[in-house]
Scaffold this motif. Sequence first.
Motif, PDB file in Angstrom:
ATOM      1  N   LEU B 182      -5.617 109.206  22.721  1.00 44.46           N
ATOM      2  CA  LEU B 182      -4.562 109.588  23.307  1.00 44.46           C
ATOM      3  C   LEU B 182      -4.297 109.094  24.567  1.00 44.46           C
ATOM      4  N   VAL B 183      -5.329 109.236  25.466  1.00 45.61           N
ATOM      5  CA  VAL B 183      -5.266 108.971  27.081  1.00 45.61           C
ATOM      6  C   VAL B 183      -4.687 107.408  27.001  1.00 45.61           C
ATOM      7  N   VAL B 184      -5.421 106.527  26.360  1.00 43.12           N
ATOM      8  CA  VAL B 184      -5.056 105.288  26.389  1.00 43.12           C
ATOM      9  C   VAL B 184      -3.783 104.987  26.016  1.00 43.12           C
ATOM     10  N   SER B 185      -3.371 105.445  24.891  1.00 44.17           N
ATOM     11  CA  SER B 185      -1.866 105.535  24.617  1.00 44.17           C
ATOM     12  C   SER B 185      -0.766 105.761  25.312  1.00 44.17           C
ATOM     13  N   ILE B 186      -1.191 106.889  25.806  1.00 43.24           N
ATOM     14  CA  ILE B 186      -0.134 107.714  26.933  1.00 43.24           C
ATOM     15  C   ILE B 186      -0.389 106.464  28.009  1.00 43.24           C
ATOM     16  N   GLY B 187      -1.374 106.180  28.534  1.00 38.67           N
ATOM     17  CA  GLY B 187      -1.707 105.325  29.912  1.00 38.67           C
ATOM     18  C   GLY B 187      -0.839 103.870  29.491  1.00 38.67           C
ATOM     19  N   LEU B 188      -0.895 103.179  28.143  1.00 38.56           N
ATOM     20  CA  LEU B 188      -0.441 102.296  28.073  1.00 38.56           C
ATOM     21  C   LEU B 188       1.210 102.271  27.998  1.00 38.56           C
ATOM     22  N   SER B 189       1.609 103.196  27.661  1.00 38.93           N
ATOM     23  CA  SER B 189       2.987 103.763  27.590  1.00 38.93           C
ATOM     24  C   SER B 189       3.779 103.655  28.819  1.00 38.93           C
ATOM     25  N   PHE B 190       3.178 104.412  29.917  1.00 36.71           N
ATOM     26  CA  PHE B 190       3.826 104.909  30.941  1.00 36.71           C
ATOM     27  C   PHE B 190       3.772 103.820  32.207  1.00 36.71           C
ATOM     28  N   TRP B 191       2.581 102.855  32.140  1.00 36.10           N
ATOM     29  CA  TRP B 191       2.314 102.310  33.514  1.00 36.10           C
ATOM     30  C   TRP B 191       3.479 101.381  33.944  1.00 36.10           C
ATOM     31  N   VAL B 192       4.583 101.047  33.209  1.00 36.09           N
ATOM     32  CA  VAL B 192       5.477 100.053  33.688  1.00 36.09           C
ATOM     33  C   VAL B 192       6.300 100.777  34.957  1.00 36.09           C
ATOM     34  N   GLN B 193       6.653 102.127  34.854  1.00 33.73           N
ATOM     35  CA  GLN B 193       7.382 102.868  35.884  1.00 33.73           C
ATOM     36  C   GLN B 193       6.557 102.917  37.039  1.00 33.73           C
ATOM     37  N   TYR B 194       5.141 102.858  37.024  1.00 32.69           N
ATOM     38  CA  TYR B 194       4.530 102.770  38.100  1.00 32.69           C
ATOM     39  C   TYR B 194       4.522 101.439  38.782  1.00 32.69           C
ATOM     40  N   ALA B 195       4.518 100.518  38.085  1.00 33.38           N
ATOM     41  CA  ALA B 195       4.253  98.849  38.418  1.00 33.38           C
ATOM     42  C   ALA B 195       5.628  98.696  39.188  1.00 33.38           C
ATOM     43  N   ARG B 196       6.762  99.012  38.451  1.00 37.25           N
ATOM     44  CA  ARG B 196       8.148  98.707  38.888  1.00 37.25           C
ATOM     45  C   ARG B 196       8.276  99.244  40.301  1.00 37.25           C
ATOM     46  N   THR B 197       8.090 100.601  40.404  1.00 36.13           N
ATOM     47  CA  THR B 197       8.186 101.063  41.792  1.00 36.13           C
ATOM     48  C   THR B 197       7.313 100.655  42.937  1.00 36.13           C
ATOM     49  N   VAL B 198       6.030 100.665  42.513  1.00 37.75           N
ATOM     50  CA  VAL B 198       5.110  99.912  43.507  1.00 37.75           C
ATOM     51  C   VAL B 198       5.413  98.651  44.058  1.00 37.75           C
ATOM     52  N   ARG B 199       5.784  97.962  42.912  1.00 34.72           N
ATOM     53  CA  ARG B 199       6.236  96.425  43.450  1.00 34.72           C
ATOM     54  C   ARG B 199       7.448  96.506  44.172  1.00 34.72           C
ATOM     55  N   GLY B 200       8.430  97.314  44.109  1.00 28.66           N
ATOM     56  CA  GLY B 200       9.499  97.433  44.992  1.00 28.66           C
ATOM     57  C   GLY B 200       9.064  97.954  46.419  1.00 28.66           C
TER      58      GLY B 200
END
Lengths: 330, 318, 333
Positions: B182-200
Amino acid sequence: MAEPVLSVRDLRVEFVTRRGALKAIDGVSFDIARGEVLGVVGESGAGKSVTGSAVTGLIDPPGRITGGEILLSGYRIDNLPPEQMRKVRGKRIGMIFQDPLTSLNPLYRVGDQLTETIRTHTNLSASGARKRAIDLLAEVGIPAPDRRIDSYPHEFSGGMRQRVVIALALCAEPELIIADEPTTALDVSVQAQIIALLKRLGRDHGTAIMLVTHDMGVIAETADRVAVMYAGRIAEIGPVRQVVQNPLHPYAKGLMGAIPSLKGDTHRLTQIPGSMPRLSAIPPGCAFNPRCPFVFDRCRVERPEPIARDLHPVACHLYDEAPARTESVA
Amino acid sequence: MSDVSRVDPAVSSRSPSWLVRFFDGDVWASFKRSKLTMVAATLTLMFFLGALLAGFLSPQDPFDPAQLELMNSRLPPLWNAEGQSPFLLGTDEQGRDILSAILYGLRISLLVGFLGVAFSATLGITLGLLAGYLGGITDTIIMRIADVQLTFPAILIALLIDGVVKAVLGGNLDAGTTLSVLVVSIGLSFWVQYARTVRGSVMVEKSKDYIAAARLIGLPPTAIMIKHILPNVTGPVLVIATINLALAVITEATLSFLGTGMPETMPSLGTLIRIGNNYLFSGEWWIVAFPGIALAALVLAINLLGDWLRDALNPKLR
Amino acid sequence: MEKPYAQINNLRRTFDISKPWLNRVIEGGEKQYLKAVDGVSFDIARGETFALVGESGSGKSTVARMVVGLLPPSGGDVTIDGVPMVGRASSQDRQRLRRRIQMIFQDPYASLNPRWKVEDIVAEPIRAFRLLDGDKAIRERVGELLTLVGLHPADGIKFPHEFSGGQRQRVAIARALASNAEFIVCDEPTSALDVSVQAQILNLMRDLQDQFGLTYLFISHNLAVVRHMATRIGVMYLGRIVEISGGRELFAAPKHPYTRMLLDAVPDMNMAGEERVPISGEIPNPINPPSGCTFNPRCPFANDRCRSEVPPLLDGVACHAVHEGRIAIAVAA
């Protein structure tokens, strides 16, 4: 003497924060006559831009005028309802800001913005307004105005854009123009052109101009009179030659000495220790006293009011003392 | 020397401690202004404490068969005529106290939520830093993967991973493995938002001169990213993490409701709702209603906190 | 003659400002380049202040960033104290040199990490170059540096936002001195400051130069500031140096028509109430600069040669009209 175009009497502006009210402007008075350029100079935090905003009725909350009055040709404008003030601002007061892009709508051709403003304030027909817009663009020195009138703001260079803004400010033939750092964003060579233009327009149209800037050089070249502001008050106000070449107030002296010159030779510049106090920590007495080399006891308790002896008004206790002390300063 | 070393008179003495600065700061002031936020914060705190202290607060250990009595099964809530003390919110068909089950379930839900957020944040922040700071081909590859990732719903990814793990490890998984899945599934589903914000944020920060100053003394890129840039992008990350905590709890509940989540031996709020769902039509509404209410209240409270945090940290909205 | 401390030779930098590849393929259109710096050469002697002055888009800041190594040049080379900064010099030499080169930036609000305490900011170069061992020794040195720039050692525990712009610039100077730098590149160090604060910072920089024998490369658009600080000055226009001259001579006897125009344009305090004839035109778009001498559209002395042939820098000035004797030059007093 004729009635001044702009008369500011004991103006006070406060900003209410959750730490209490901060006095941004604390008792400022001055007049500007027809065709006169008054330079308002000071460092950041001196309150020069807030003074300009107060006159145009554009102080953003939480700031508000808490005292004094502002008269435009004898007509009180500081207590007008916003809707009426908006009309006064468009018709009788023109505005020029530092960044020309904030005054121009990027989505409209400059001609549309000019004709719209002209038609709001005059009863010219559409074609008459367009003709007047072209005349104005020509007057502010835009080459081929009959073609350029259909360009968008981004198609102009920085200097040309500022000329368009000046044309826009002139649309309704205002009595007063407030120019807030009009040349700060421009290169030196363009800056000189804009200064010359402002000066010529003021003279030709008899418009009173309040020129707010931090650049003493610009003031020296453009203004007839100059007010030096410090921590929300006027330290010294007088004819530009007198103030620039023979300043009285210790702050004004320091300020003039701090500016490197293109002539003469100095190894070290005059330096005023410290910096302008924050609004939340303005010292009692004369606000300049912690930085003043001539400070004495009275400066720490009593606030000096601008007094004119045989010279122009200056807010400093040194000039209220026995003449002997005044000499020791000069 | 003496001339140079003149001390600026505007310099004051000591700086207040971080605690004083926090309670004196704008964020705290904005917190005190908003009643709704204070309610949300209190509620969230109660949930957290409830989950943390489940062992002390619960009238029984709902998963200790020795404590369960079939005699007590299907009791309605206490305020009902047939209700019995100490079963405040009633019991299920095995005589399990609903309140205790909720507290223990809350613990599992929040555990999965926090671990999921930690996993996705770590992954997203790392990839966002790399994409933003290195730019070029690294940036292109990471952000294209992010784009593709966004086209898959989180639930689908979670079901996919669950299916793959089950196929590899075979049959039924024990509770611990399920939790990891469950943790891995959730982690892999939600990382994009962090990556985009942090990248900006990184692209903004890296153009500032303090980064140039750090490069000038030869600091390697990893040190610049971790020591200089990371502390300056924590604000937006904190906001996303808060809102994502609510999302992660919901996602876990959904998965558990669908049957691919936590097993009945170690139920989360979602598992409790799935179990209770079976009794809804036989009139035992409390078995499903109370876990459902708890889940909704928890998610709402965290979301409200997240909204407030986003506004409080954004100087433009202040 | 002593070998110059820094030699900048034929430095070039082009920026690719084309649209992305996919856009070019679909919409058509060529790759576009902007020549920010186009063959700039100058020397800096040890202990002097060499200033580059110019308006926006002249490429002066790009030169500064290439000199310190923040930006790789597209061509040309930079040699500092005998060590080439570009190309394959042994990286050990360059790492050793790096300690001796520092930079002061324009915006003191952006050049200090807002999340770091001032003592950590100033200590960073000391730690990075392992100049001192032990926290105590480092803290003492930081206190010394803060005192040197006119702050108090106790200010170290504050964060940058607790300081005014001028004080922040002092912190930036302390950081630049922390690694015992001898060459400091100053990119518009006082442009963001008020005049009275500017005077403080300029005086401080002067005092530090006298005390430590620092060499400055000083970038500014403000002619009066440049005149006050520089021993020699290079005037830049659209990526090229149009005139190099000793500080005093440049102001007493400017040669290049652009230099003359600039000097005429500066509002001066001594001009109070006087009239002047303003100059015309603006800097052309650097993406598509005029051919020949880039100043030719604004130049009153331009002829056909100026419009077709780039003038070389001879005797400190890059102007056909001066070389041909078409412009009379005042003799420096």
